[in-house]
Design an enzyme around this catalytic site. Structure first.
Site, PDB file in Angstrom:
ATOM      1  N   SER A  27       0.800  -1.228   0.000  1.00 23.48           N
ATOM      2  CA  SER A  27       0.000   0.000   0.000  1.00 23.48           C
ATOM      3  C   SER A  27       0.831   1.277   0.000  1.00 23.48           C
ATOM      4  O   SER A  27       0.342   2.314  -0.434  1.00 23.48           O
ATOM      5  CB  SER A  27      -0.963  -0.003   1.183  1.00 23.48           C
ATOM      6  OG  SER A  27      -0.261  -0.103   2.405  1.00 23.48           O
ATOM      7  N   HIS A  49      -5.536  -3.072  -2.696  1.00 23.86           N
ATOM      8  CA  HIS A  49      -5.167  -2.119  -3.759  1.00 23.86           C
ATOM      9  C   HIS A  49      -5.131  -2.764  -5.136  1.00 23.86           C
ATOM     10  O   HIS A  49      -4.726  -2.120  -6.097  1.00 23.86           O
ATOM     11  CB  HIS A  49      -3.808  -1.488  -3.448  1.00 23.86           C
ATOM     12  CG  HIS A  49      -3.851  -0.596  -2.257  1.00 23.86           C
ATOM     13  ND1 HIS A  49      -4.346   0.698  -2.307  1.00 23.86           N
ATOM     14  CD2 HIS A  49      -3.510  -0.812  -0.972  1.00 23.86           C
ATOM     15  CE1 HIS A  49      -4.277   1.225  -1.107  1.00 23.86           C
ATOM     16  NE2 HIS A  49      -3.775   0.341  -0.271  1.00 23.86           N
ATOM     17  N   LYS A  88     -11.855   1.091  -2.288  1.00 21.31           N
ATOM     18  CA  LYS A  88     -10.753   1.648  -3.077  1.00 21.31           C
ATOM     19  C   LYS A  88     -11.179   1.716  -4.546  1.00 21.31           C
ATOM     20  O   LYS A  88     -11.991   2.552  -4.882  1.00 21.31           O
ATOM     21  CB  LYS A  88      -9.491   0.868  -2.780  1.00 21.31           C
ATOM     22  CG  LYS A  88      -9.021   1.277  -1.367  1.00 21.31           C
ATOM     23  CD  LYS A  88      -7.914   0.497  -0.775  1.00 21.31           C
ATOM     24  CE  LYS A  88      -7.574   1.132   0.581  1.00 21.31           C
ATOM     25  NZ  LYS A  88      -7.021   0.218   1.541  1.00 21.31           N
TER      26      LYS A  88
HETATM   27  C1  PLP Z   1      -7.114   0.068   2.965  1.00 20.37           C
HETATM   28  C2  PLP Z   1      -6.499  -1.222   3.332  1.00 20.37           C
HETATM   29  C3  PLP Z   1      -7.089  -2.057   4.274  1.00 20.37           C
HETATM   30  C4  PLP Z   1      -8.271  -1.626   5.088  1.00 20.37           C
HETATM   31  O1  PLP Z   1      -9.433  -1.611   4.351  1.00 20.37           O
HETATM   32  P1  PLP Z   1     -10.647  -0.705   4.876  1.00 20.37           P
HETATM   33  O2  PLP Z   1     -11.835  -1.267   4.195  1.00 20.37           O
HETATM   34  O3  PLP Z   1     -10.325   0.674   4.464  1.00 20.37           O
HETATM   35  O4  PLP Z   1     -10.688  -0.885   6.361  1.00 20.37           O
HETATM   36  C5  PLP Z   1      -6.540  -3.293   4.496  1.00 20.37           C
HETATM   37  N1  PLP Z   1      -5.428  -3.688   3.852  1.00 20.37           N
HETATM   38  C6  PLP Z   1      -4.804  -2.901   2.947  1.00 20.37           C
HETATM   39  C7  PLP Z   1      -3.584  -3.382   2.247  1.00 20.37           C
HETATM   40  C8  PLP Z   1      -5.314  -1.632   2.676  1.00 20.37           C
HETATM   41  O5  PLP Z   1      -4.691  -0.827   1.837  1.00 20.37           O
END
Ligand code: PLP
Length: 389
Positions: free
Chosen positions: A179, A207, A239
């Site tokens: 990320s 992602h 996302k």
């Molecule tokens: C954003 C993210 C999460 C968390 O997801 P949310 O639905 O925003 O809680 C978990 N793992 C990774 C790699 C992320 O980038």
């Protein structure tokens, strides 16, 4: 001394954060997530969102959300096991399982909670977890809460050593797309190694879904891998899909184990059903509108070519996450402020989110960006003071 039991310790913490340029603040946005945002009274060109396909403010999704709300109301009103589970949730789960190519899928309110649930259920207490050092905070916290016997690895060779040393069993845990760095995990190598050592693989593709692989089906699909019972897949809906929520796609047994035993699944209110209706529409658009991925990859190519020409420190990332490494936190904050003065919103990411001395501008690109947006970004980056270190 004041009568406030918290103030004295907290003030010391605050002073330290400010001293080290690690103070965090939130800025008020008053427009939808899009390349052009209204923030604190300014119009800014933003390179900060995870809205990789440009769907977060798509009018068709706003309409789907409204239709969902008209049918189901706004709140689920209960947890999934006590009447909160709707036809909309169920259909979305079936669509997600078909999308990823797994027997089943299960919706969670957030990716953070999905990861907590997964390690709680898949890792018995003191069970072995092999984790990439760069894993997302939610995976790190999940391993901690599961009271796992934790082994950190830096690369595939390190994982091989750790697995060989530890003996059979356990679970390998990794981001699919990291990320903060944007590069992809070597999923075939991780899966082969895990299987050779009788371990499973938990892949967090937060992602990757919508972006990576044919039709955005994630990092295993990008590597030509199909469903494997040793592979547990986690993804989010907040996302590239532009909505909110998360899911696990896995074998029927793993999904059933989560329903039967995962506290972050059982003891929480179900996601609003309207949101599931909306995510269903988003999934269909993300699959069908291939041109969005084509645009996105064109922007990634343009940015990388320009940044390389400028001599910026970028990382080997083929995804919309394109960090520009600056080193210390102060320098990253200064760069972000200079871009801001030119009408660009590019947040600085500092430790502890990234390792010390790798503070950066976390540039993220979207299918909604145009070539002209990338040129504006590159022109502004060209005005930053050069690295004198
Ligand atoms: C954003 C993210 C999460 C968390 O997801 P949310 O639905 O925003 O809680 C978990 N793992 C990774 C790699 C992320 O980038």
């Amino acid at each position: 001394m004041t009568g406030d039991p918290f103030a004295n310790t907290l003030e010391r913490t605050f002073a330290r954060l400010r001293d080290q340029d690690l103070w965090r603040r939130r800025e008020r946005r008053s427009s939808p997530q899009a390349p052009s945002v209204q923030m604190e009274g300014e119009t800014l060109l933003s390179f900060s969102s995870n809205d990789y396909l440009g769907l977060a403010s798509d009018p068709r999704l706003v309409e789907a959300w409204c239709q969902g709300a008209r049918r189901y109301g706004v709140g689920a009103g209960a947890s999934h096991l006590l009447g909160g589970h709707t036809k909309a949730h169920h259909e979305l789960e079936e669509a997600l399982a078909a999308f990823v190519g797994t027997p089943r899928a299960l919706i969670f309110s957030t990716g953070y909670m999905a990861n907590l649930a997964l390690l709680a259920v898949l890792c018995p207490r003191h069970g072995r977890v092999f984790e990439d050092r760069r894993n997302h905070a939610s995976l790190i916290d999940a391993a901690g809460l599961a009271q796992a016997d934790r082994h950190r690895y830096r690369d595939v060779a390190g994982l091989r050593r750790a697995l060989t040393k530890a003996g059979s069993g356990g679970i390998v845990v990794s981001d699919g797309v990291f990320s903060m760095d944007g590069d992809m995990a070597d999923v075939p190598a991780l899966l082969t190694l895990a299987q050779t050592h009788g371990a499973g693989l938990l892949l967090d593709d937060a992602h990757a879904f919508g972006v990576v692989g044919p039709q955005g089906r994630g990092t295993p699909a990008a590597h030509g891998l199909g469903h494997d019972p040793a592979l547990v897949h986690m993804g989010t809906l907040g996302k590239a899909f532009g909505v909110f929520g998360a899911f696990v796609a896995a074998s029927a047994e793993v999904v059933e184990a989560l329903i039967q035993g995962a506290r972050p699944y059982i003891y929480t209110t179900a996601l609003p059903p309207a949101l599931a209706v909306c995510a269903m529409a988003s999934l269909a658009i993300a699959i069908a509108e291939e041109y969005r991925r084509a645009e996105l990859y064109e922007r990634i190519r343009e940015f990388r070519a320009g940044a390389t020409q400028l001599g910026l420190r970028i990382l080997p990332s083929s995804t919309p996450i394109q960090p520009v490494i600056l080193g210390d936190a102060g320098r990253a904050l200064d760069a972000s402020a200079r871009l801001r003065a030119q009408g660009l919103y590019v947040p600085a990411v500092r430790p502890p989110t990234v390792p010390a001395h790798t503070a950066r501008l976390r540039v993220t690109l979207s299918a909604a960006h145009t070539r002209d947006h990338i040129e504006r970004l590159l022109a502004a980056l060209a005005t930053l003071p050069r690295d004198t270190a």
